[in-house]
Design a protein around this motif. Structure first.
Motif, PDB file in Angstrom:
ATOM      1  N   MET A   1       3.958   5.018   1.942  1.00  0.00           N
ATOM      2  CA  MET A   1       3.463   3.981   1.045  1.00  0.00           C
ATOM      3  C   MET A   1       2.737   4.618  -0.145  1.00  0.00           C
ATOM      4  O   MET A   1       2.145   5.676  -0.024  1.00  0.00           O
ATOM      5  CB  MET A   1       2.491   3.055   1.789  1.00  0.00           C
ATOM      6  N   PRO A   2       2.797   3.957  -1.326  1.00  0.00           N
ATOM      7  CA  PRO A   2       2.043   4.467  -2.472  1.00  0.00           C
ATOM      8  C   PRO A   2       0.551   4.347  -2.238  1.00  0.00           C
ATOM      9  O   PRO A   2       0.091   3.662  -1.334  1.00  0.00           O
ATOM     10  CB  PRO A   2       2.510   3.534  -3.603  1.00  0.00           C
ATOM     11  N   ASP A   3      -0.247   5.055  -3.087  1.00  0.00           N
ATOM     12  CA  ASP A   3      -1.701   5.002  -2.949  1.00  0.00           C
ATOM     13  C   ASP A   3      -2.229   3.584  -3.075  1.00  0.00           C
ATOM     14  O   ASP A   3      -3.154   3.182  -2.382  1.00  0.00           O
ATOM     15  CB  ASP A   3      -2.355   5.908  -4.001  1.00  0.00           C
ATOM     16  N   THR A   4      -1.648   2.818  -4.017  1.00  0.00           N
ATOM     17  CA  THR A   4      -2.032   1.417  -4.191  1.00  0.00           C
ATOM     18  C   THR A   4      -0.946   0.528  -3.597  1.00  0.00           C
ATOM     19  O   THR A   4       0.239   0.694  -3.905  1.00  0.00           O
ATOM     20  CB  THR A   4      -2.216   1.081  -5.674  1.00  0.00           C
ATOM     21  N   ILE A   5      -1.357  -0.378  -2.748  1.00  0.00           N
ATOM     22  CA  ILE A   5      -0.427  -1.335  -2.141  1.00  0.00           C
ATOM     23  C   ILE A   5      -0.631  -2.664  -2.863  1.00  0.00           C
ATOM     24  O   ILE A   5      -1.679  -3.311  -2.730  1.00  0.00           O
ATOM     25  CB  ILE A   5      -0.697  -1.506  -0.640  1.00  0.00           C
ATOM     26  N   HIS A   6       0.348  -3.081  -3.630  1.00  0.00           N
ATOM     27  CA  HIS A   6       0.244  -4.331  -4.379  1.00  0.00           C
ATOM     28  C   HIS A   6       0.698  -5.499  -3.490  1.00  0.00           C
ATOM     29  O   HIS A   6       1.853  -5.552  -3.070  1.00  0.00           O
ATOM     30  CB  HIS A   6       1.091  -4.271  -5.651  1.00  0.00           C
ATOM     31  N   ILE A   7      -0.240  -6.391  -3.215  1.00  0.00           N
ATOM     32  CA  ILE A   7       0.024  -7.560  -2.373  1.00  0.00           C
ATOM     33  C   ILE A   7      -0.184  -8.806  -3.226  1.00  0.00           C
ATOM     34  O   ILE A   7      -1.251  -8.988  -3.813  1.00  0.00           O
ATOM     35  CB  ILE A   7      -0.920  -7.591  -1.160  1.00  0.00           C
ATOM     36  N   PRO A  23      -5.043 -15.063   5.148  1.00  0.00           N
ATOM     37  CA  PRO A  23      -4.428 -13.760   4.879  1.00  0.00           C
ATOM     38  C   PRO A  23      -5.149 -12.971   3.791  1.00  0.00           C
ATOM     39  O   PRO A  23      -5.269 -11.743   3.885  1.00  0.00           O
ATOM     40  CB  PRO A  23      -3.010 -14.135   4.431  1.00  0.00           C
ATOM     41  N   LEU A  24      -5.656 -13.654   2.765  1.00  0.00           N
ATOM     42  CA  LEU A  24      -6.370 -12.967   1.694  1.00  0.00           C
ATOM     43  C   LEU A  24      -7.560 -12.174   2.237  1.00  0.00           C
ATOM     44  O   LEU A  24      -7.802 -11.034   1.827  1.00  0.00           O
ATOM     45  CB  LEU A  24      -6.848 -13.984   0.652  1.00  0.00           C
ATOM     46  N   GLN A  25      -8.281 -12.767   3.177  1.00  0.00           N
ATOM     47  CA  GLN A  25      -9.441 -12.090   3.747  1.00  0.00           C
ATOM     48  C   GLN A  25      -9.029 -10.824   4.494  1.00  0.00           C
ATOM     49  O   GLN A  25      -9.726  -9.809   4.453  1.00  0.00           O
ATOM     50  CB  GLN A  25     -10.180 -13.039   4.697  1.00  0.00           C
ATOM     51  N   VAL A  26      -7.880 -10.884   5.156  1.00  0.00           N
ATOM     52  CA  VAL A  26      -7.361  -9.711   5.866  1.00  0.00           C
ATOM     53  C   VAL A  26      -6.846  -8.674   4.873  1.00  0.00           C
ATOM     54  O   VAL A  26      -7.217  -7.499   4.921  1.00  0.00           O
ATOM     55  CB  VAL A  26      -6.251 -10.118   6.853  1.00  0.00           C
ATOM     56  N   PHE A  27      -5.974  -9.101   3.960  1.00  0.00           N
ATOM     57  CA  PHE A  27      -5.334  -8.160   3.040  1.00  0.00           C
ATOM     58  C   PHE A  27      -6.347  -7.443   2.156  1.00  0.00           C
ATOM     59  O   PHE A  27      -6.150  -6.277   1.788  1.00  0.00           O
ATOM     60  CB  PHE A  27      -4.310  -8.884   2.161  1.00  0.00           C
ATOM     61  N   SER A  28      -7.431  -8.135   1.800  1.00  0.00           N
ATOM     62  CA  SER A  28      -8.426  -7.517   0.928  1.00  0.00           C
ATOM     63  C   SER A  28      -9.137  -6.351   1.602  1.00  0.00           C
ATOM     64  O   SER A  28      -9.794  -5.547   0.933  1.00  0.00           O
ATOM     65  CB  SER A  28      -9.442  -8.558   0.468  1.00  0.00           C
ATOM     66  N   ARG A  29      -9.001  -6.238   2.920  1.00  0.00           N
ATOM     67  CA  ARG A  29      -9.634  -5.151   3.665  1.00  0.00           C
ATOM     68  C   ARG A  29      -8.669  -4.026   4.034  1.00  0.00           C
ATOM     69  O   ARG A  29      -9.062  -3.060   4.683  1.00  0.00           O
ATOM     70  CB  ARG A  29     -10.298  -5.705   4.932  1.00  0.00           C
ATOM     71  N   VAL A  30      -7.406  -4.168   3.651  1.00  0.00           N
ATOM     72  CA  VAL A  30      -6.434  -3.099   3.901  1.00  0.00           C
ATOM     73  C   VAL A  30      -6.702  -1.957   2.929  1.00  0.00           C
ATOM     74  O   VAL A  30      -6.765  -2.169   1.712  1.00  0.00           O
ATOM     75  CB  VAL A  30      -4.994  -3.624   3.731  1.00  0.00           C
ATOM     76  N   GLY A  32      -6.537   0.674   0.207  1.00  0.00           N
ATOM     77  CA  GLY A  32      -5.612   0.880  -0.897  1.00  0.00           C
ATOM     78  C   GLY A  32      -4.960  -0.373  -1.430  1.00  0.00           C
ATOM     79  O   GLY A  32      -4.144  -0.306  -2.356  1.00  0.00           O
ATOM     80  N   ALA A  33      -5.305  -1.543  -0.868  1.00  0.00           N
ATOM     81  CA  ALA A  33      -4.652  -2.775  -1.287  1.00  0.00           C
ATOM     82  C   ALA A  33      -5.249  -3.315  -2.584  1.00  0.00           C
ATOM     83  O   ALA A  33      -6.462  -3.324  -2.768  1.00  0.00           O
ATOM     84  CB  ALA A  33      -4.769  -3.836  -0.202  1.00  0.00           C
ATOM     85  N   LYS A  34      -4.387  -3.747  -3.467  1.00  0.00           N
ATOM     86  CA  LYS A  34      -4.775  -4.521  -4.650  1.00  0.00           C
ATOM     87  C   LYS A  34      -4.106  -5.875  -4.511  1.00  0.00           C
ATOM     88  O   LYS A  34      -2.868  -5.963  -4.515  1.00  0.00           O
ATOM     89  CB  LYS A  34      -4.352  -3.840  -5.941  1.00  0.00           C
ATOM     90  N   VAL A  35      -4.910  -6.914  -4.364  1.00  0.00           N
ATOM     91  CA  VAL A  35      -4.380  -8.238  -4.070  1.00  0.00           C
ATOM     92  C   VAL A  35      -4.345  -9.076  -5.350  1.00  0.00           C
ATOM     93  O   VAL A  35      -5.331  -9.140  -6.097  1.00  0.00           O
ATOM     94  CB  VAL A  35      -5.220  -8.946  -2.993  1.00  0.00           C
ATOM     95  N   HIS A  36      -3.206  -9.709  -5.579  1.00  0.00           N
ATOM     96  CA  HIS A  36      -3.004 -10.550  -6.751  1.00  0.00           C
ATOM     97  C   HIS A  36      -2.807 -12.001  -6.310  1.00  0.00           C
ATOM     98  O   HIS A  36      -2.084 -12.265  -5.338  1.00  0.00           O
ATOM     99  CB  HIS A  36      -1.759 -10.111  -7.530  1.00  0.00           C
ATOM    100  N   LEU A  37      -3.411 -12.929  -7.038  1.00  0.00           N
ATOM    101  CA  LEU A  37      -3.162 -14.363  -6.859  1.00  0.00           C
ATOM    102  C   LEU A  37      -2.317 -14.797  -8.056  1.00  0.00           C
ATOM    103  O   LEU A  37      -2.776 -14.722  -9.202  1.00  0.00           O
ATOM    104  CB  LEU A  37      -4.472 -15.142  -6.794  1.00  0.00           C
ATOM    105  N   PRO A  63       3.010  -7.093 -11.590  1.00  0.00           N
ATOM    106  CA  PRO A  63       3.756  -5.857 -11.331  1.00  0.00           C
ATOM    107  C   PRO A  63       4.700  -6.043 -10.146  1.00  0.00           C
ATOM    108  O   PRO A  63       4.640  -7.064  -9.446  1.00  0.00           O
ATOM    109  CB  PRO A  63       2.646  -4.860 -10.980  1.00  0.00           C
ATOM    110  N   GLN A  64       5.555  -5.061  -9.930  1.00  0.00           N
ATOM    111  CA  GLN A  64       6.365  -5.090  -8.721  1.00  0.00           C
ATOM    112  C   GLN A  64       5.442  -5.016  -7.513  1.00  0.00           C
ATOM    113  O   GLN A  64       4.601  -4.132  -7.405  1.00  0.00           O
ATOM    114  CB  GLN A  64       7.368  -3.938  -8.692  1.00  0.00           C
ATOM    115  N   LEU A  65       5.625  -5.955  -6.597  1.00  0.00           N
ATOM    116  CA  LEU A  65       4.767  -6.060  -5.423  1.00  0.00           C
ATOM    117  C   LEU A  65       5.367  -5.321  -4.236  1.00  0.00           C
ATOM    118  O   LEU A  65       6.595  -5.270  -4.076  1.00  0.00           O
ATOM    119  CB  LEU A  65       4.565  -7.521  -5.054  1.00  0.00           C
TER     120      LEU A  65
END
Length: 232
Positions: A1-7, A23-30, A32-37, A63-65
């Motif tokens: 996986m890349p350094d930044t995970i775009h979710i 899911p946002l609460q979970v993903f925000s704690r992964v 390297g994750a950058k979460v987009h709405l 960006p490409q997710l």
């Protein structure tokens, strides 16, 4: 996986906010994750329960997710026939590592042609509509078929997100997130599924759901016909 995970999580009018915020609460704690709405415009988007959500990025600027996720709610009845949204999902899915949904968000994936030949789940009240898009319905909290991860209704979004977090960052990290959130459900009533709810509870709920189920039926029939026409 890349350094930044775009979710990316889709935001749209009349979504069920817990489908997204769980899911946002979970993903925000992964790590390297950058979460987009994501929505068409940067403006407050009303949910189906008072809370409005502010997108962080538009379709055009997204960006490409690595992960694209569609939550559910009554607004999916509009999204299954929203050409701009379906086109965005198809383009993102072509390069995403994981194509995912919570609740009736799977119907939007289906309308985009992204569940044809896959097993998938959704809210119990909408399970019969998955077949219209070539998906095989599976009654489960989380359904994984290759890179398609779909969660059941509303609260199953947390189970789904933890399952995907384990794929992205390993089981130990997912367990750490679960522990940090104190996700240890012990519901006060045994009524969380039509299979186990008291019959009188189901009998009283069904008529209340009837109008929305009819609206959904019409929306799904229209979306399925659009897919057939596109394929011919």
């Amino acid at each position: 996986m890349p350094d930044t995970i775009h979710i990316g999580l889709l935001v749209f009018p009349k979504l069920t906010q817990l489908d997204l915020t769980g899911p946002l609460q979970v993903f925000s704690r992964v790590p390297g994750a950058k979460v987009h709405l994501i929505w068409k415009r940067i403006e407050p988007v009303p949910s189906d329960a008072v809370l409005a959500l502010l997108p962080t990025i538009t379709y055009a600027d997204c960006p490409q997710l690595d992960v694209i996720c569609v939550p559910g709610g009554s607004g999916t009845d509009d999204m299954v026939n929203d050409a701009e949204t379906l086109d965005f999902l198809r383009k993102q899915a072509a390069g995403a590592r994981y194509v995912t949904s919570v609740c009736t968000g799977s119907l939007v994936l289906g309308a985009a042609g992204l569940l044809d030949g896959y097993r998938a789940t959704t809210h119990w009240s909408a399970m019969q509509h998955l077949a219209a898009f070539g998906a095989t319905p599976e009654k489960t909290r989380v359904c994984v078929d290759r890179n398609r991860f779909t969660g059941g209704g509303v609260t199953a979004g947390i189970d789904f997100a933890l399952t995907l977090a384990a794929e992205l960052a390993g089981q130990t990290t997912a367990e750490m997130i679960q522990l940090g959130l104190e996700y240890n459900p012990a519901p006060p009533f045994n009524a969380g599924s039509p299979d186990i709810a008291p019959p009188e509870v189901l009998a009283r709920l069904e008529p209340l759901l009837a109008p929305s189920r009819e609206r959904r039926r019409i929306a799904i029939e229209t979306a399925a016909e659009h897919l057939r026409q596109a394929a011919s």
